[in-house]
Design a protein around this motif. Structure first.
Motif, PDB file in Angstrom:
ATOM      1  N   GLY A 467       0.772  -1.233   0.000  1.00  0.00           N
ATOM      2  CA  GLY A 467       0.000   0.000   0.000  1.00  0.00           C
ATOM      3  C   GLY A 467       0.798   1.275   0.000  1.00  0.00           C
ATOM      4  O   GLY A 467       0.248   2.350  -0.259  1.00  0.00           O
ATOM      5  N   LEU A 471      -2.226   1.577  -4.946  1.00  0.00           N
ATOM      6  CA  LEU A 471      -3.570   1.534  -4.369  1.00  0.00           C
ATOM      7  C   LEU A 471      -4.333   0.303  -4.821  1.00  0.00           C
ATOM      8  O   LEU A 471      -5.500   0.128  -4.468  1.00  0.00           O
ATOM      9  N   LEU A 505      -4.323  -2.416   1.168  1.00  0.00           N
ATOM     10  CA  LEU A 505      -5.192  -1.788   2.165  1.00  0.00           C
ATOM     11  C   LEU A 505      -4.473  -1.687   3.507  1.00  0.00           C
ATOM     12  O   LEU A 505      -4.021  -2.696   4.062  1.00  0.00           O
ATOM     13  N   TYR A 506      -4.392  -0.470   4.029  1.00  0.00           N
ATOM     14  CA  TYR A 506      -3.697  -0.206   5.296  1.00  0.00           C
ATOM     15  C   TYR A 506      -4.519  -0.768   6.447  1.00  0.00           C
ATOM     16  O   TYR A 506      -5.725  -0.540   6.552  1.00  0.00           O
ATOM     17  N   ASP A 515      -7.891   1.500   5.846  1.00  0.00           N
ATOM     18  CA  ASP A 515      -8.382   2.000   4.567  1.00  0.00           C
ATOM     19  C   ASP A 515      -9.774   1.472   4.263  1.00  0.00           C
ATOM     20  O   ASP A 515     -10.149   0.360   4.664  1.00  0.00           O
ATOM     21  N   GLY A 517     -12.197   0.389   0.925  1.00  0.00           N
ATOM     22  CA  GLY A 517     -11.923  -0.072  -0.421  1.00  0.00           C
ATOM     23  C   GLY A 517     -12.766  -1.267  -0.791  1.00  0.00           C
ATOM     24  O   GLY A 517     -13.770  -1.580  -0.142  1.00  0.00           O
ATOM     25  N   VAL A 560      -7.844   0.203  -2.920  1.00  0.00           N
ATOM     26  CA  VAL A 560      -8.084   1.232  -1.906  1.00  0.00           C
ATOM     27  C   VAL A 560      -8.945   2.332  -2.528  1.00  0.00           C
ATOM     28  O   VAL A 560      -8.711   2.740  -3.671  1.00  0.00           O
ATOM     29  N   ARG A 565      -7.892   7.386   0.794  1.00  0.00           N
ATOM     30  CA  ARG A 565      -6.453   7.406   1.031  1.00  0.00           C
ATOM     31  C   ARG A 565      -5.911   8.829   1.021  1.00  0.00           C
ATOM     32  O   ARG A 565      -5.033   9.166   1.827  1.00  0.00           O
TER      33      ARG A 565
END
Length: 887
Positions: A467, A471, A505-506, A515, A517, A560, A565
């Motif tokens: 990430g 994205l 994805l964080y 995140d 998404g 994401v 973001r």
């Protein structure tokens, strides 16, 4: 041998035998079972439990520890300490009993010239678990210990577990015989004061089940990989190698006692046992308090903060009982810094902040002592007036629990006034409180849930996080989980957990929200609701199946939400900028102690003891926005912890870091922090930063909140619209709104004061009428009634005094009551003639107090207070009438 050298030799020996040196963890770790780290193995628990593959087969550390279960016993003996250092060597499925015994014996018996401790082998004893014949044989074979110096002990003494289901096993302890002058012969089973335990070797070979206590649990079987966990008490070994009687006389503890001797003029070890206890409390708690503050704990009324507050206040109490009344914590802090910083350099580098926290807490407690003394004096006067000589246990407990007033001072002050204290009652209430706290802690103790489903997936390797660079990512569904169980598939409407082999994805961490998404594949679409890390290696996505069906092994694309973001990067980078601005304005001691950020919003907690002025808040906001305008470059550096410290990067309290750390720079050295979050590429991308406010989140801790980016713009637009609407209503230009509002408020206050004067005048004008209604009760003129609702204590007092004056020279009692909802205010006043007849206002209050659930008292001429039952006013008047009538 100095204590620092003892630690140094331990680490050097085990590094030379292939162990990886691991730095001491923070005293604060995310563990539901622990308030503080209390053993050397705590940071290695994920490896022993199998939650995370160990990064090395064997390790060594000197871990700082705090145990607070016996705070009240500290000082009474020389064996209890809250802070101590535990040296340990650990094997994760590598070597086992033979090598553990060999390493321990070699280190403690090798000569000091050869890097060992040089302890006399003929004075060493060992204990083993009652049926551990293997360990007993190894002690004889490896160390040459005779059978008579190896003792078997039961499960209570020589079996170890974490207190929850998981790894466990027998242990073997090493003892040193200090000689007959220290106690009876017969080995550790006879006298553990003479035979001092210095090292415990845990042979982790069993899996234990559910149960309670040290013995009430089943052994389910053998572990597939047997491990070693040992702990050597640094302070205990220092006691032996420095030839002193106990840890309080070692090189890192005795200097604190020396400072207390210097300040008090009294001497430790002079034969005054009570003073010696106080000296030991000061020495122990000063070290513990310093180490806790260094790791981010601030004094408070709950959990860790409450423990720290108790420690610091016990120091102040002990010093006062030694006759010292001036502030002392800063003096003790300096001594601890000088003695401990060679092993813990943060005590020196962070000393201004640590000392500030200690001084502020001392100021608060001294103020508490002052207010507590007033409460005590009132209670003592009432007890004497009632002809009693015993301060009730509940009053002593109230002073302790509500006002933080130490029982020792209560006892001392009571003695000065010729009173005694119901100590049994006090201690019973304390025991009840501890029992409630223990039950509450037990109810919150969650142990370790079934992590096996995640272990299976983690065994396939960690999730690859991409990430920072992208994205979107092509990925494979490694596992689907629902209710802790693996499932093969999920259909539309289902909410499940998805583990991918790679993801952009964080996962929520470092104060940053996860995140938003989607995850899509052939015929399937998943909405990502949340992303969490398991064991810091596995990304677990909580998803809702919007359409289609998802199955294990399916190829998907994870994406994401780009708008999310953008906002998330602004929020997290904005947090770093505000933190840097805060330290620029307030100084380097204003360190972040917690944060939360999401798209458009940030919240930052920091160590500070007082509210920020509007001017200071404006300056912080301006410095933050100047950094945004300068378009500072944002750079990420990967290094180890040592390299990060050389760069001057700020590490956050309570965070755990991997061997390789990520340093985020904004404007080079202006902002350097260890951080795994997502960030902008230039500070200008953050957009405007608007502070919303600043507030307290506990003693010594403040909170700043702010909007960033478009959310800041929207907030400012609303503020502008509000000002414009006010200007239109007031018919003045925007710039004149504050002045006009201030003028209106002043006019309103003036009008309220005039109304108050009119109301008070009308109230006092009724005094004559009320006096005329006086009834004769047993030769005393009584005016007892309820006045109009809402009359406050001050006005009620003035009216009662005026009515009393109207009664003239006759014996008279005036009792006025006023209701405000369920609450009651009352005033009782007596004339001089009534007092001559033995009628005292303060003594009349108990006659009607129960009727209105009252509290309060006063002097013979005037008493006032409040109650919680307005419906009982009528009964209160009747009760007062009966008291005067003698019936």
């Amino acid at each position: 041998m100095q204590t620092h050298e003892i630690s140094h030799r331990f680490l050097n020996y085990f590094k030379s035998t292939g162990h990886t040196q691991v730095a001491s963890a923070s005293l604060i770790l995310e563990d539901p079972n622990l308030l503080f780290v209390n053993a050397g193995m705590v940071q290695f628990k994920p490896y022993f439990l199998g939650d995370v593959p160990p990064p090395y087969p064997r390790a060594t550390s000197v871990q700082k520890c705090v145990r607070t279960g016996d705070i009240d016993e500290v000082g009474k003996t020389t064996r209890h300490n809250t802070f101590f250092q535990m040296a340990g060597n650990f094997s994760f499925g590598d070597y086992f009993k033979a090598d553990a015994i060999k390493h321990a014996w070699t280190l403690i018996t090798s000569s000091q010239a050869d890097g060992g401790y040089g302890l006399d082998p003929d004075r060493l004893w060992a204990t083993v678990y009652e049926d551990d014949d293997e360990a007993l044989a190894l002690w004889q074979e490896i160390a040459g210990l005779p059978a008579e110096r190896i003792q078997r002990r039961d499960m209570v003494d020589n079996y170890w577990s974490m207190g929850v289901p998981g790894p466990s096993g027998p242990c073997s302890e090493i003892y040193f015989d200090r000689g007959p002058e220290h106690g009876a012969e017969g080995g550790p089973v006879a006298d553990e004061s003479r035979y001092l335990e210095i090292w415990n070797l845990v042979f982790m070979q069993h899996l234990r089940g559910e149960g309670h206590g040290k013995t009430d649990f089943p052994i389910l079987g053998e572990l597939p990989a047997k491990s070693i966990d040992t702990g050597m008490g640094i302070e205990r070994v220092a006691t032996l190698l420095q030839g002193v009687d106990n840890v309080y006389e070692t090189d890192l503890v005795r200097p604190v006692i020396g400072k207390a001797e210097e300040m008090s003029g009294r001497r430790y070890g002079s034969g005054n046992q009570v003073d010696d206890v106080r000296f030991r409390v000061i020495a122990d708690h000063a070290r513990s308090g310093m180490m806790l503050i260094a790791d981010g704990v601030t004094p408070g009324n709950e959990a860790r903060g409450y423990v720290l507050r108790r420690l610091l206040r016990r120091i102040v109490r002990s010093v006062r009982l030694l006759g010292v009344t001036e502030p002392v914590l800063g003096e003790f802090a300096a001594v601890v810094r000088d003695t401990m910083s060679p092993s813990y350099p943060e005590l020196a580098t962070d000393f201004p902040r640590i000392e500030s926290v200690m001084r502020k807490e001392e100021e608060t407690f001294l103020a508490t002592l002052a207010s507590g003394s007033k409460i005590f004096d009132l209670a003592a006067e009432q007890i004497k007036a009632d002809g009693r000589a015993l301060l009730p246990g509940d009053k002593a407990f109230q002073l302790h629990d509500t006002y933080g007033f130490p029982i020792d001072l209560t006892l001392e002050m009571a003695a000065e006034k010729g009173l005694s204290v119901d100590e049994d009652g006090f201690r019973a209430l304390m025991a009840e409180q501890r029992a409630r706290a223990k039950a509450d802690a037990a109810s919150r103790k969650t142990g370790h849930g079934d992590q096996s489903v995640y272990r299976e997936l983690l065994a396939q390797g960690p999730t690859e996080f991409v990430g920072y660079e992208s994205l979107s990512a092509e990925a494979t569904v490694r596992g689907l989980i629902r209710d802790g169980q693996r499932i093969s598939g999920a259909a539309e409407g289902d909410i499940v957990e998805v583990v991918l082999d790679r993801t952009p994805l964080y996962a929520e961490s470092g104060g940053q929200e996860s995140d938003a998404g989607t995850i899509t594949g052939l015929g399937v679409e998943l909405e990502v609701l949340d992303v969490q890390k398991v064991a810091r290696k596995l990304w677990v996505h909580q998803v809702r199946v919007r359409g289609g069906e998802i199955t294990e092994g399916q190829h998907v694309e994870a994406n994401v939400d780009p708008e999310w973001r953008v906002g998330a990067r602004q929020g997290h980078s904005g947090t770093h900028v505000v933190h840097a601005a805060l330290r620029e304005v307030l100084g380097p001691t204003a360190l972040q102690s917690g944060s939360y950020n999401k798209p458009g919003y940030l919240r930052l907690d920091f160590a500070w003891s007082s509210a920020l002025s509007p001017e200071t808040r404006s300056e912080i906001e301006e410095v933050s926005n100047l950094a945004v305008r300068k378009d500072l470059p944002v750079r990420v550096v990967y290094t180890d912890m040592g390299g990060a410290q050389e760069l001057g990067a700020v590490a956050l309290f309570g965070e755990t870091y991997d061997e390789t750390v990520r340093v985020v720079e904004i404007g080079g050295p202006w902002s350097r922090e260890l951080c795994g979050g997502t960030h902008v590429e230039h500070s200008s991308q953050i957009g405007p930063i608007t502070l919303l406010g600043e507030s307290s989140v506990g003693s010594g801790s403040r909170r700043l909140e702010a909007y960033v980016g478009m959310d800041a713009m929207r907030y400012l637009a609303k503020e502008r619209a509000l000002v414009q609407n006010l200007a239109a209503m007031l018919k003045v230009p925007d710039v004149e709104v504050p002045g006009r509002v201030e003028a209106l408020i002043e006019r309103l206050r003036t009008a309220e004061k005039e109304l108050e004067k009119l109301r008070a005048g009308q109230l006092l004008s009724s005094a004559g009428t009320l006096a005329d209604k006086a009834e004769d009760v047993n030769g005393t003129s009584l005016v007892a009634l309820q006045v109009p609702d809402g009359v406050g204590g001050g006005d009620l007092r003035s009216l009662a005094v005026e009515v009393r004056n109207r009664l003239g020279s006759r014996p008279g009692v005036v009792a006025l009551f006023s209701a405000d909802g369920d609450k009651v205010a009352f005033v009782v006043a007596t004339t001089s003639a009534a007092r001559d007849n033995g009628i005292a206002a303060g003594k009349l209050v108990p006659s009607f107090a129960a009727a209105i659930e009252a509290r309060g008292g006063g002097k013979p001429d005037l008493a006032q207070g409040g109650g919680a039952n307005a419906g009982g006013i009528g009964e209160a008047v009747n009760a007062l009438r009966r008291a005067l009538d003698g019936s």
